[in-house]
Scaffold this motif. Structure first.
Motif, PDB file in Angstrom:
ATOM      1  N   GLN A  77       3.696  -6.249  -2.685  1.00 38.56           N
ATOM      2  CA  GLN A  77       3.180  -5.033  -3.280  1.00 38.56           C
ATOM      3  C   GLN A  77       1.703  -4.918  -2.943  1.00 38.56           C
ATOM      4  N   VAL A  78       1.338  -3.896  -2.176  1.00 41.71           N
ATOM      5  CA  VAL A  78      -0.060  -3.645  -1.828  1.00 41.71           C
ATOM      6  C   VAL A  78      -0.693  -2.838  -2.959  1.00 41.71           C
ATOM      7  N   CYS A  79      -1.770  -3.362  -3.525  1.00 44.19           N
ATOM      8  CA  CYS A  79      -2.432  -2.729  -4.681  1.00 44.19           C
ATOM      9  C   CYS A  79      -3.770  -2.167  -4.231  1.00 44.19           C
ATOM     10  N   PHE A  80      -3.850  -0.858  -4.065  1.00 42.98           N
ATOM     11  CA  PHE A  80      -5.115  -0.221  -3.696  1.00 42.98           C
ATOM     12  C   PHE A  80      -5.976  -0.066  -4.949  1.00 42.98           C
ATOM     13  N   THR A  81      -6.456  -1.190  -5.452  1.00 40.22           N
ATOM     14  CA  THR A  81      -7.272  -1.218  -6.655  1.00 40.22           C
ATOM     15  C   THR A  81      -8.086  -2.499  -6.658  1.00 40.22           C
ATOM     16  N   ARG A  82      -8.984  -2.611  -7.608  1.00 34.78           N
ATOM     17  CA  ARG A  82      -9.813  -3.807  -7.682  1.00 34.78           C
ATOM     18  C   ARG A  82      -9.006  -5.023  -8.115  1.00 34.78           C
ATOM     19  N   GLN A  83      -8.110  -4.822  -9.074  1.00 36.46           N
ATOM     20  CA  GLN A  83      -7.333  -5.914  -9.647  1.00 36.46           C
ATOM     21  C   GLN A  83      -5.922  -5.438  -9.919  1.00 36.46           C
ATOM     22  N   ALA A  84      -4.950  -6.328  -9.674  1.00 33.36           N
ATOM     23  CA  ALA A  84      -3.553  -5.978  -9.913  1.00 33.36           C
ATOM     24  C   ALA A  84      -3.312  -5.761 -11.400  1.00 33.36           C
ATOM     25  N   GLY A 121      -0.409  -4.744 -14.724  1.00 30.23           N
ATOM     26  CA  GLY A 121       0.922  -5.129 -15.162  1.00 30.23           C
ATOM     27  C   GLY A 121       2.011  -4.325 -14.482  1.00 30.23           C
ATOM     28  N   ALA A 122       1.755  -3.024 -14.254  1.00 36.00           N
ATOM     29  CA  ALA A 122       2.758  -2.200 -13.567  1.00 36.00           C
ATOM     30  C   ALA A 122       2.988  -2.682 -12.139  1.00 36.00           C
ATOM     31  N   ASP A 123       1.961  -3.251 -11.495  1.00 37.45           N
ATOM     32  CA  ASP A 123       2.118  -3.726 -10.118  1.00 37.45           C
ATOM     33  C   ASP A 123       3.059  -4.923 -10.038  1.00 37.45           C
ATOM     34  N   VAL A 124       2.908  -5.880 -10.954  1.00 38.78           N
ATOM     35  CA  VAL A 124       3.779  -7.059 -10.903  1.00 38.78           C
ATOM     36  C   VAL A 124       5.203  -6.695 -11.315  1.00 38.78           C
ATOM     37  N   ILE A 125       5.373  -5.695 -12.188  1.00 38.08           N
ATOM     38  CA  ILE A 125       6.724  -5.254 -12.540  1.00 38.08           C
ATOM     39  C   ILE A 125       7.367  -4.534 -11.353  1.00 38.08           C
ATOM     40  N   LYS A 126       6.593  -3.738 -10.619  1.00 35.08           N
ATOM     41  CA  LYS A 126       7.122  -3.124  -9.399  1.00 35.08           C
ATOM     42  C   LYS A 126       7.519  -4.181  -8.382  1.00 35.08           C
ATOM     43  N   ARG A 140     -13.046  22.373   7.780  1.00 37.45           N
ATOM     44  CA  ARG A 140     -13.499  23.030   9.012  1.00 37.45           C
ATOM     45  C   ARG A 140     -12.760  22.475  10.226  1.00 37.45           C
ATOM     46  N   TRP A 141     -12.939  21.213  10.523  1.00 33.27           N
ATOM     47  CA  TRP A 141     -12.238  20.622  11.655  1.00 33.27           C
ATOM     48  C   TRP A 141     -12.141  19.119  11.432  1.00 33.27           C
ATOM     49  N   GLY A 142     -11.131  18.509  12.031  1.00 34.25           N
ATOM     50  CA  GLY A 142     -10.984  17.057  11.971  1.00 34.25           C
ATOM     51  C   GLY A 142     -10.900  16.544  10.551  1.00 34.25           C
ATOM     52  N   GLY A 143     -11.678  15.489  10.300  1.00 33.75           N
ATOM     53  CA  GLY A 143     -11.694  14.869   8.989  1.00 33.75           C
ATOM     54  C   GLY A 143     -12.819  13.857   8.898  1.00 33.75           C
ATOM     55  N   ASP A 144     -13.209  13.523   7.687  1.00 38.11           N
ATOM     56  CA  ASP A 144     -14.244  12.526   7.443  1.00 38.11           C
ATOM     57  C   ASP A 144     -13.589  11.167   7.254  1.00 38.11           C
ATOM     58  N   ILE A 145     -14.088  10.160   7.957  1.00 39.19           N
ATOM     59  CA  ILE A 145     -13.548   8.806   7.884  1.00 39.19           C
ATOM     60  C   ILE A 145     -14.367   8.009   6.881  1.00 39.19           C
ATOM     61  N   VAL A 146     -13.689   7.412   5.917  1.00 40.73           N
ATOM     62  CA  VAL A 146     -14.335   6.685   4.834  1.00 40.73           C
ATOM     63  C   VAL A 146     -13.843   5.245   4.851  1.00 40.73           C
ATOM     64  N   ARG A 147     -14.749   4.306   4.649  1.00 41.13           N
ATOM     65  CA  ARG A 147     -14.417   2.881   4.601  1.00 41.13           C
ATOM     66  C   ARG A 147     -13.845   2.527   3.222  1.00 41.13           C
ATOM     67  N   VAL A 148     -12.763   1.756   3.220  1.00 39.71           N
ATOM     68  CA  VAL A 148     -12.108   1.323   1.985  1.00 39.71           C
ATOM     69  C   VAL A 148     -12.275  -0.185   1.858  1.00 39.71           C
ATOM     70  N   ARG A 149     -12.756  -0.614   0.703  1.00 36.68           N
ATOM     71  CA  ARG A 149     -13.002  -2.030   0.477  1.00 36.68           C
ATOM     72  C   ARG A 149     -11.694  -2.818   0.456  1.00 36.68           C
ATOM     73  N   ARG A 150     -11.834  -4.157   0.517  1.00 29.37           N
ATOM     74  CA  ARG A 150     -10.670  -5.049   0.485  1.00 29.37           C
ATOM     75  C   ARG A 150      -9.923  -4.881  -0.834  1.00 29.37           C
ATOM     76  N   PHE A 151      -8.627  -5.130  -0.814  1.00 35.11           N
ATOM     77  CA  PHE A 151      -7.773  -4.891  -1.966  1.00 35.11           C
ATOM     78  C   PHE A 151      -6.769  -6.031  -2.073  1.00 35.11           C
ATOM     79  N   PRO A 152      -6.229  -6.286  -3.262  1.00 33.23           N
ATOM     80  CA  PRO A 152      -5.283  -7.398  -3.442  1.00 33.23           C
ATOM     81  C   PRO A 152      -3.880  -7.032  -2.989  1.00 33.23           C
ATOM     82  N   VAL A 153      -3.120  -8.075  -2.640  1.00 38.73           N
ATOM     83  CA  VAL A 153      -1.715  -7.943  -2.243  1.00 38.73           C
ATOM     84  C   VAL A 153      -0.914  -8.986  -3.016  1.00 38.73           C
ATOM     85  N   LEU A 154       0.129  -8.564  -3.723  1.00 42.86           N
ATOM     86  CA  LEU A 154       1.001  -9.474  -4.458  1.00 42.86           C
ATOM     87  C   LEU A 154       2.149  -9.897  -3.554  1.00 42.86           C
ATOM     88  N   ARG A 155       2.439 -11.198  -3.574  1.00 44.57           N
ATOM     89  CA  ARG A 155       3.509 -11.767  -2.741  1.00 44.57           C
ATOM     90  C   ARG A 155       4.528 -12.466  -3.628  1.00 44.57           C
TER      91      ARG A 155
END
Length: 687
Positions: free
Chosen positions: A286-293, A295-300, A257-272
């Motif tokens: 590598q920013v991982c938008f998931t609960r836990q990193a 194997g594909a994340d560490v290979i990326k 209809r108009w605009g958009g709905d704003i949703v809160r996203v929980r904390r997420f892990p970051v590989l360094r």
């Protein structure tokens, strides 16, 4: 031959020299007033030889300066670099003074008959040390008992003494021999040996047996400075660690209809990923938008460190790295395709060890070392950098969560969802922060940044890196190979040869594979780029390239990666789909995530990753050509209010889909059609 052995011994002594005493000026000195006058020339000659030793001169120059034979000079230097009996220093030039440093004396005389007029303990001094010298098997068996499985967890004085007497009798000692002839049976000297000899030499093994494995891990962490594991190489030792985003972000769900709905996203892990040593710097993240990193994340992460760190969607043009900032593999041409010798992995990422080790061993023969648990002091470089980034960047943003639930910052920074940071802005800001850290001054390095030190190293010409072989410098090599058979259903369904790749079964084929059906069972090795699964590489048993396959169906038109494939695998049982997982189109998946992200925070993370990936992989022109807002002919997009956009007429494909482009053929009109007002649009903050 003797000169060669002396030279090898000199190099071995240089490796044993502590880093705090690499220069002769830092060695402990003996006061010249305490040295006899006739010994000063000999003392000065040895000091000059020691100075040349620290400057890595040859053993012949050392012998000439001291006026002695080479092996004698090395004997004095070996004594000089040994730890001093008091404090944490070395012996130093005290070893060059006669009778100043003496080796421990060992008794050689046997026990004499006792005189009634003497004390009962007279004549027994040094017999315990002589016992171990004459009968070394007693000490060997005693150490084997203390380190073996027969030892009880808690070793007591009585248990140790009883085992000692049993070993003495096994070696043939009688009640007339020492120590069995004594009233105490050698109890006190045995405890002295246990505390002064055994425990210092086998400290960690003793703590593990006596107090448990956790206590031994803590002792190992506190017993060193955390640098003993670092090899002597520049930029070729990397460390991977995981940190938390330390904040809650937001995502804008498009509204019909108009605009958009704003949703809160929980904390997420970051590989360094950082390098160690004197040239420590940020290499990839590598920013991982998931609960836990995964194997594909560490290979990326490893692929980004070797091939180049991709730039996230720059949603804010005013936020960008400073001039000259970036990541080393993107800035320096000589660091492109450089691979490490060893990679240290945090124990908290033990579930990623096998995936990373397999890729590292297969590509360049590197080594992955998994750190002991509970030892953050063993990785001071990356831990201090994570703390710096968290303090300078994460905690400055609205919605920061602090260090724990009782942190006052969590209550102070609490804010409504509308004022949180968009997840695209966080990813862009983290990219700029890590890139700027590489050109930030460091007080410990003389206020020189990491890139300046690296430029000096490359200019000297002494940097000899290991490069990834040229035939493996493609993204599809950074994966776990799969051996899959070729399937052919010509007689049943009329389908030409194809390969079915899991976890969400997708058909991959090519013009060559369809024209060459297998005669019997035929298997190939499959390689895929985890960042784009539209194509797959097939190799023979020798891992030689055979052909490139393309994904068939709707999923071959839009880019998708390993994470999106996992999202589909997890959500395939959702009632909203009402179809099999392999029949779900990307449009249905995107609609499902947008609808349910408002009530499920894990689906909100999946939606964040989905949109971030599409913004990075698909250009606006491709979005218009693919008409993601319209859906596909087979499954048009249906909104919550029942509105169904009109299905556009598509021009027939001019080429074989298996060999043509991944996107469908353009529409008949020369320009993209105007989208209706009520469409599944991309949020404004992501354009």
């Amino acid at each position: 031959m003797s000169a060669r052995k002396s030279e090898m011994r000199r190099k071995a002594l240089l490796l044993k020299l502590p880093k705090d005493f690499q220069e002769f000026a830092s060695w402990p000195r003996e006061a010249r007033s305490t040295i006899p006058v006739d010994e000063l020339d000999r003392y000065d000659g040895l000091c000059k030889a020691a100075d040349l030793f620290t400057k890595k001169q040859s053993v012949a120059d050392l012998a000439k300066a001291a006026g002695m034979r080479p092996f004698r000079v090395l004997d004095y230097i070996e004594t000089a670099i040994e730890p001093w009996k008091e404090g944490n220093g070395i012996t130093g030039t005290r070893a060059f003074v006669r009778f100043k440093v003496q080796s421990n004396r060992v008794r050689t005389a046997d026990l004499q008959p006792s005189d009634p007029q003497d004390a009962p303990t007279a004549g027994f001094s040094g017999l315990f040390g002589k016992l171990f010298t004459d009968r070394p098997a007693i000490e060997t068996k005693l150490v084997e008992f203390l380190n073996g499985k027969q030892r009880p967890n808690k070793i007591g004085d009585k248990t140790l003494h009883t085992k000692f007497q049993a070993i003495c009798k096994e070696e043939g000692l009688t009640d007339e021999d020492y120590p069995l002839r004594c009233a105490t049976k050698g109890f006190r000297p045995l405890l002295r040996w246990f505390k002064t000899k055994y425990i210092p030499q086998y400290l960690l093994a003793h703590i593990k047996k006596n107090s448990g494995k956790a206590a031994a891990v803590t002792a190992a962490s506190l017993s060193g400075d955390g640098e003993a594991r670092t090899p002597f190489c520049d930029y070729l030792a990397w460390v991977i660690d995981e940190c938390d985003s330390n904040l809650e972000a937001k995502v804008i769900i498009p509204s019909v209809r108009w605009g958009g709905d704003i949703v809160r996203v929980r904390r997420f892990p970051v590989l360094r990923l950082r390098s160690l040593g004197d040239y420590a710097m940020n290499i990839a993240f590598q920013v991982c938008f998931t609960r836990q990193a995964k194997g594909a994340d560490v290979i990326k992460l490893l692929k980004n460190a070797v091939l180049g760190q991709p730039v996230p969607p720059m949603v804010d043009p005013n936020m960008k790295p400073v001039e000259g900032a970036g990541f080393p593999q993107d800035i320096f041409e000589k660091l492109k395709f450089v691979v490490p010798v060893v990679i240290y992995l945090d124990n908290a990422l033990a579930h990623l060890f096998n995936d990373l080790q397999e890729v590292v061993m297969r590509l360049f023969g590197g080594r992955v070392v998994l750190g002991p648990p509970g030892t953050p002091l063993g990785r001071p470089e990356v831990e201090s950098n994570i703390h710096r980034t968290r303090k300078c960047f994460d905690l400055q943003l609205p919605g920061a969560l602090g260090s724990g639930p009782k942190d006052p910052l969590r209550q102070i920074a609490d804010c409504p969802t509308e004022k949180l940071v968009h997840f695209n802005h966080y990813e862009q800001g983290l990219y700029c922060q890590l890139a700027n850290e590489n050109v930030s001054d460091s007080a410990s390095a003389g206020y020189l940044d990491s890139f300046t030190r690296m430029k000096e190293l490359l200019a000297r010409g002494t940097f000899e890196p290991n490069y990834l072989p040229e035939h493996q410098r493609e993204g599809y090599h950074f994966c776990a190979p799969k051996r899959l058979p070729v399937k052919c259903e010509i007689t049943t369904s009329g389908r030409l040869p194809f390969i079915l790749i899991s976890p969400v079964d997708r058909r991959y084929s090519s013009k060559w594979l369809k024209a060459n059906p297998p005669d019997g069972v035929r298997e190939y090795w499959i390689l895929q780029d985890y960042d784009d699964l539209r194509t797959a590489i097939i190799c023979n048993d020798d891992m030689a390239y055979v052909d490139t396959l393309r994904c068939e169906g709707d999923w071959g038109r839009v880019p998708f990666d390993h994470r999106i494939q996992q999202i589909i695998s997890r959500r395939k049982q959702a009632a909203r789909f009402k179809t099999q997982a392999k029949e779900i189109s990307v449009y249905q998946m995107l609609q499902f995530l947008a609808d349910d992200a408002k009530t499920d925070w894990s689906i909100g993370q999946d939606f964040c990753y989905f949109m971030s990936y599409l913004k990075r992989m698909v250009t606006p022109e491709e979005l218009a050509a693919a008409q993601i807002e319209y859906g596909s002919e087979e499954a048009p997009l249906v909104y919550n209010d029942g509105y169904v956009p009109p299905t556009p007429m598509r021009a027939p494909a001019t080429r074989d889909p298996s060999t043509g482009p991944a996107m469908p053929a353009p529409a008949r009109s020369s320009v993209a059609p105007r989208l209706p007002g009520r469409r599944f649009n991309v949020p404004r903050g992501m354009r």
